[in-house]
Structure formats: C-alpha cells, structure tokens
Design a protein around this motif. Structure first.
Motif, short mmCIF file in Angstrom:
data_model
loop_
_atom_site.label_atom_id
_atom_site.label_comp_id
_atom_site.label_asym_id
_atom_site.label_seq_id
_atom_site.Cartn_x
_atom_site.Cartn_y
_atom_site.Cartn_z
N SER A 135 -52.45 -74.97 -78.08
CA SER A 135 -52.78 -73.58 -77.74
C SER A 135 -52.09 -73.13 -76.44
N GLN A 136 -51.81 -71.83 -76.39
CA GLN A 136 -51.15 -71.27 -75.20
C GLN A 136 -52.07 -71.37 -73.97
N THR A 137 -53.37 -71.27 -74.21
CA THR A 137 -54.31 -71.40 -73.09
C THR A 137 -54.18 -72.78 -72.45
N ASN A 138 -54.10 -73.77 -73.32
CA ASN A 138 -53.94 -75.15 -72.85
C ASN A 138 -52.64 -75.31 -72.06
N LEU A 139 -51.58 -74.69 -72.56
CA LEU A 139 -50.26 -74.76 -71.91
C LEU A 139 -50.31 -74.13 -70.52
N ILE A 140 -50.99 -72.99 -70.42
CA ILE A 140 -51.14 -72.33 -69.11
C ILE A 140 -51.84 -73.29 -68.15
N ASN A 141 -52.92 -73.93 -68.62
CA ASN A 141 -53.69 -74.83 -67.76
C ASN A 141 -52.88 -76.06 -67.36
N ARG A 142 -52.11 -76.59 -68.29
CA ARG A 142 -51.33 -77.80 -67.99
C ARG A 142 -50.26 -77.52 -66.94
N ASN A 143 -49.81 -76.26 -66.86
CA ASN A 143 -48.75 -75.91 -65.91
C ASN A 143 -49.29 -75.27 -64.63
N ALA A 144 -50.61 -75.39 -64.41
CA ALA A 144 -51.21 -74.82 -63.20
C ALA A 144 -50.54 -75.43 -61.97
N GLY A 145 -50.14 -74.56 -61.04
CA GLY A 145 -49.52 -75.03 -59.81
C GLY A 145 -48.10 -75.54 -60.01
N GLU A 150 -50.43 -60.79 -76.91
CA GLU A 150 -51.88 -60.74 -77.15
C GLU A 150 -52.65 -61.47 -76.04
N ILE A 151 -52.15 -62.66 -75.68
CA ILE A 151 -52.80 -63.44 -74.61
C ILE A 151 -52.58 -62.74 -73.26
N PHE A 152 -51.37 -62.26 -73.05
CA PHE A 152 -51.04 -61.59 -71.79
C PHE A 152 -51.99 -60.41 -71.56
N ASP A 153 -52.11 -59.58 -72.59
CA ASP A 153 -52.95 -58.38 -72.46
C ASP A 153 -54.43 -58.74 -72.29
N GLY A 174 -60.46 -70.26 -68.99
CA GLY A 174 -61.16 -70.44 -70.26
C GLY A 174 -61.73 -69.08 -70.67
N PHE A 175 -61.78 -68.84 -71.98
CA PHE A 175 -62.21 -67.52 -72.45
C PHE A 175 -63.65 -67.54 -72.98
N GLY A 176 -64.46 -68.51 -72.53
CA GLY A 176 -65.83 -68.62 -73.01
C GLY A 176 -66.65 -67.36 -72.78
N GLY A 177 -66.32 -66.59 -71.73
CA GLY A 177 -67.13 -65.41 -71.41
C GLY A 177 -66.73 -64.15 -72.16
N ILE A 178 -65.62 -64.22 -72.92
CA ILE A 178 -65.12 -63.00 -73.55
C ILE A 178 -64.60 -63.26 -74.96
N GLY A 179 -64.37 -64.52 -75.29
CA GLY A 179 -63.69 -64.88 -76.54
C GLY A 179 -64.41 -64.43 -77.80
N LYS A 180 -65.74 -64.63 -77.82
CA LYS A 180 -66.51 -64.25 -79.02
C LYS A 180 -66.46 -62.74 -79.22
N GLY A 181 -66.60 -62.00 -78.13
CA GLY A 181 -66.57 -60.54 -78.21
C GLY A 181 -65.20 -60.05 -78.65
N TYR A 182 -64.17 -60.70 -78.12
CA TYR A 182 -62.79 -60.32 -78.51
C TYR A 182 -62.59 -60.59 -80.00
N ALA A 183 -63.03 -61.75 -80.46
CA ALA A 183 -62.87 -62.10 -81.88
C ALA A 183 -63.64 -61.11 -82.77
N LEU A 208 -57.03 -69.18 -78.35
CA LEU A 208 -57.79 -69.21 -77.10
C LEU A 208 -58.35 -70.58 -76.74
N THR A 209 -58.43 -71.49 -77.71
CA THR A 209 -59.12 -72.75 -77.42
C THR A 209 -58.42 -73.52 -76.31
N THR A 210 -59.22 -74.21 -75.49
CA THR A 210 -58.61 -75.07 -74.47
C THR A 210 -58.54 -76.51 -74.97
N PHE A 211 -59.11 -76.76 -76.15
CA PHE A 211 -59.20 -78.15 -76.62
C PHE A 211 -57.92 -78.61 -77.33
N SER A 212 -57.15 -77.66 -77.85
CA SER A 212 -55.99 -78.06 -78.65
C SER A 212 -54.75 -78.08 -77.78
#
Length: 308
Positions: free
Chosen positions: A53-63, A72-75, A149-158, A46-50
């Motif tokens: 991470s797939q989250t980072n990849l999604i962000n880099r390909n925005a637009g 897992e990420i999709f769901d 970013g998953f800051g609002g749900i990541g801790k609860g998910y973990a 989930l991290t956006t710093f690395s």
C-alpha cells in the motif's frame, strides 16, 4: 415495486452493511457488489498492514524521502491536514506513532503505560510535519519514525465513495453503514425518510433517540465498545494525540453532516477537545451538528439539533 435490499459484509476490519432501494433484485445485487469492490479497493489503498500500500510506502520512507502517490491519496491527506488545522491538531493522521505501541484495548491492561515512553513517541505526532508537494504529487513525513494512519477517517471516506459510486450507477436511495458510521440518500422504499437510532452509550442495543434523515451522514465515537479500566477509571480507545493518553469523561459523540468522511473525522476530535470548545467549533461550521453525552449522562448538543 420498490424494495430495500441489504447485505452485511466484513470490510476494513469492520461490519459494513449496504442497503439499496430498487425494484429489481438482480440489479440491486450488482450495485451492492460494485460498492463492496470499491470499499475493498480503498482498503488496499489505505491499509498500513500491506507492504504494497502507498500508505505503508509513505511510512517506510519517513525521514528519508518524499513518496509519489496517487492523486486520491494526495487529496485525502490534504483534506486530513485541513481538518487538523480546523480542530487545532486534535485530529491528526500522524498519531500512528503512538497508536498501538502502548494501548491495547483487546487484552487485559493492568496499568497505564510509562509516561516517559509516551512523551518520547509524542514527538513524532505532528501533522505539520506531513509535507505535501502538489507539483511533484509527493508526500514526505519529515521525521524518522513518523507514521500516518487513516483510522480516524478511512471508514467515512469509504462510505462516501461507495455512496457516490452507487449514485453514479443510478441508485436513487440507499444507506452505506460502515460499522455505525453511515451515510444515507433518498428515501426508504415506502417514500418515508430513513430513520436512524442514536445509540445509548450504556446500552448500545437500545437507541436513546431517533432521527429522520436523508442525504445526511452520521458518525459516532464512543467508549462503550472498546475501553480498559485501570484503577477503577475507564479509558476509551480514543487517544488524545496531544497527550498520548486515552480520553475519559465523554461517553459518546455523534456527528451529523452531509459528508460521511467529514462526520467520521470530526467525531474523534470532538470527543477529546472538551465540550465547550467542541460545541463552539461545531457551531462555527455550516452543515455540521453534534450530540455529546458525558460520563454523568448529561447531553450537550449543537445549536440546530432538535432531539425527539
């Protein structure tokens, strides 16, 4: 004899503590190790710093283009979008565009950020521009510059995933505490339910109420830990995704729910929406309860809460 084994651990940038009830120290430690490894695995995902991470990849390909991700990420993103719809967009994982660019609660802020600048960035915050394709297992952020970013749900998910893993390993009672967002199952070693304190926003060390719970998760969102004061007004670190401005007026929100991920995700929107709207929403949803404390120390609670 049953005992409680606890271990604090810094994970996902937060203080976690894992408790398992067992009659054997050795196996308790192995269970806790497994739970910690599971949380580390999720952090990597989930991290956006690395860069990895797939989250980072999604962000880099925005637009640019859709990105194929693990189920897992999709769901998880799909569940986030469902919560966005339920909360009328007050929960929005695409808030990444405004998060850290203007508001830094770790340093001295003397004035509010430029409203024009905020407005500009707000155009990028819209969960409806997160496009999922189940057939291709892809995620696309429609606009260039969008970020999730998953800051609002990541801790609860973990916490929820660690709990599931411990249950699968045969741990019948325990607590995963993700820096105040916690999930419990079973009972204490002496057979009584777990007792949790609801933090008093004016004195985080001193609970204002206790509740006995089992098989229940609790998440708290409050401005008593991170905030800035500008021109005498206190702004919490919770940012309203619709205005880009931090919330003021609510000291703390505590959510109760059987699932830690949902509890974590609901704590933020409830603190933003305004008490009447928030309580109305919570009262419509089964197995979801909340307590809100406003800046005047008035306590509001949903229908089925009985405070001791």
């Amino acid at each position: 004899m049953l005992r409680e084994f606890k271990r604090p651990q810094k994970l996902m940038g937060n203080a976690f503590e894992i408790t398992v009830v067992s009659d054997d120290e050795n196996s308790a430690n192995q269970h806790i190790d497994a739970a910690i490894n599971e949380i580390r695995r999720i952090e990597k995902l989930l991290t956006t710093f690395s860069e990895e991470s797939q989250t980072n990849l999604i962000n880099r390909n925005a637009g640019i283009k859709p990105v194929k991700v693990d189920w897992e990420i999709f769901d998880l993103i799909e569940r986030c979008l469902r919560i966005s719809r339920i909360t009328d967009g007050y929960f929005d994982i695409s808030y990444g565009g405004i998060d850290k660019s203007f508001w830094n609660f770790d340093c001295e802020m003397k004035e509010l950020p430029n409203p024009e600048l905020i407005k500009d960035h707000l155009k990028l915050v819209n969960y409806q521009n997160i496009i999922l394709n189940r057939e291709k297992q892809t995620v696309l952020l429609k606009e260039k510059g969008m970020r999730i970013g998953f800051g609002g749900i990541g801790k609860g998910y973990a916490a929820e995933m660690a709990k599931q893993m411990l249950q699968n390993r045969g741990v019948t009672s325990g607590i995963v505490n993700a820096s105040g967002d916690l999930t419990t199952w079973g009972n204490q070693a002496d057979g009584r339910p777990w007792t949790v304190g609801i933090a008093d926003p004016d004195n985080a060390k001193q609970p204002f109420s206790y509740m006995n719970i089992t098989n229940m998760a609790i998440a708290t969102s409050g401005n008593y830990e991170k905030f800035v004061v500008i021109n005498g007004k206190k702004y919490s670190h919770t940012i309203n995704p619709k205005t880009g401005i931090p919330v003021s007026g609510v000291k703390s929100v505590t959510i109760f729910c059987p699932n830690a991920e949902i509890a974590d995700a609901m704590a933020t929107p409830v603190s933003i929406m305004g008490n009447d709207v928030a309580l109305h929403m919570i009262n419509q949803i089964n197995h979801l309860e909340c307590i809100i404390i406003d800046d005047q120390d008035k306590i509001y609670s949903s229908q089925n809460i009985n405070l001791k």
